[in-house]
Write a protein that holds these residues in place. Structure first.
Motif, short mmCIF file in Angstrom:
data_model
loop_
_atom_site.label_atom_id
_atom_site.label_comp_id
_atom_site.label_asym_id
_atom_site.label_seq_id
_atom_site.Cartn_x
_atom_site.Cartn_y
_atom_site.Cartn_z
N LEU A 91 0.81 -1.23 0.00
CA LEU A 91 0.00 0.00 0.00
C LEU A 91 0.84 1.27 0.00
O LEU A 91 1.98 1.29 0.47
CB LEU A 91 -0.92 0.02 1.22
CG LEU A 91 -1.86 -1.17 1.38
CD1 LEU A 91 -2.74 -0.98 2.62
CD2 LEU A 91 -2.71 -1.37 0.13
N ILE B 278 -4.14 2.62 -0.70
CA ILE B 278 -4.41 1.81 -1.89
C ILE B 278 -3.08 1.24 -2.40
O ILE B 278 -2.01 1.66 -1.98
CB ILE B 278 -5.14 2.60 -3.00
CG1 ILE B 278 -4.34 3.81 -3.43
CG2 ILE B 278 -6.54 2.99 -2.54
CD1 ILE B 278 -4.93 4.58 -4.61
N ALA C 22 -8.06 1.42 -8.72
CA ALA C 22 -7.34 1.14 -7.49
C ALA C 22 -7.67 -0.25 -6.96
O ALA C 22 -8.69 -0.83 -7.30
CB ALA C 22 -7.68 2.19 -6.43
N SER C 23 -6.79 -0.74 -6.09
CA SER C 23 -7.03 -1.98 -5.35
C SER C 23 -6.58 -1.76 -3.92
O SER C 23 -5.87 -0.79 -3.63
CB SER C 23 -6.29 -3.16 -6.01
OG SER C 23 -4.91 -2.89 -6.11
N LYS C 24 -7.01 -2.67 -3.03
CA LYS C 24 -6.69 -2.51 -1.61
C LYS C 24 -6.33 -3.86 -1.00
O LYS C 24 -6.35 -4.87 -1.68
CB LYS C 24 -7.87 -1.86 -0.89
CG LYS C 24 -9.16 -2.63 -1.00
CD LYS C 24 -10.33 -1.86 -0.42
CE LYS C 24 -11.63 -2.62 -0.41
NZ LYS C 24 -11.89 -3.58 -1.44
#
Length: 141
Positions: free
Chosen positions: A42, A47, A86-88
């Motif tokens: 991250l 993100i 985005a990704s998390k």
């Protein structure tokens, strides 16, 4: 040709340190790879860091280039990346690589990363196929 994902981050190095990359051949010109986003991937906004996504594409698309070159070593010449979404933490990011053109010395490809079925990153790249002399392979080479 196996369609099962396999771990390609087998030796110590950047991608193994960062959780590894699973990879599979779809055809002679299409390949997939995936990774799960961890806390250490991250940025300050919470993100996935663009640097990690870039490294993931470089590793996954680079492996696709390597496989399409008959397992010859390949190095990245250029990689043009567009960050779209985005990704998390906990997300699975899946990369799809399509070999667009292969010459005797170069591989041109397109790659996109998807998360939750949405494109988050796309890239085009060029890889150089290295012609390794047998004397450079080392022991067992």
């Amino acid at each position: 040709m196996s369609n099962e994902f396999e771990q390609i981050s087998l030796t110590q190095g950047f991608m193994k340190h960062n959780g590894g990359v699973l990879f599979r051949n779809i055809s002679e010109t299409e390949y997939e790879f995936k990774s799960t986003i961890n806390e250490n991937h991250l940025n300050a906004a919470g993100i996935t860091h663009g640097g990690y996504l870039s490294a993931l594409i470089d590793a996954g698309a680079g492996t696709a280039a390597h496989r399409s070159a008959g397992n010859a070593p390949c190095v990245t010449i250029s990689l043009d990346i567009k960050f779209i979404g985005a990704s998390k933490v906990g997300d699975e990011v899946i990369g799809h690589t399509k070999i667009l053109k292969k010459t005797n010395t170069l591989i041109f490809l397109f790659c996109e990363l998807k998360c939750n079925n949405k494109i988050i990153t796309s890239a085009t790249g060029v890889w150089k196929i290295l012609k390794v002399k047998p004397s450079n392979l080392g022991p067992g080479g």
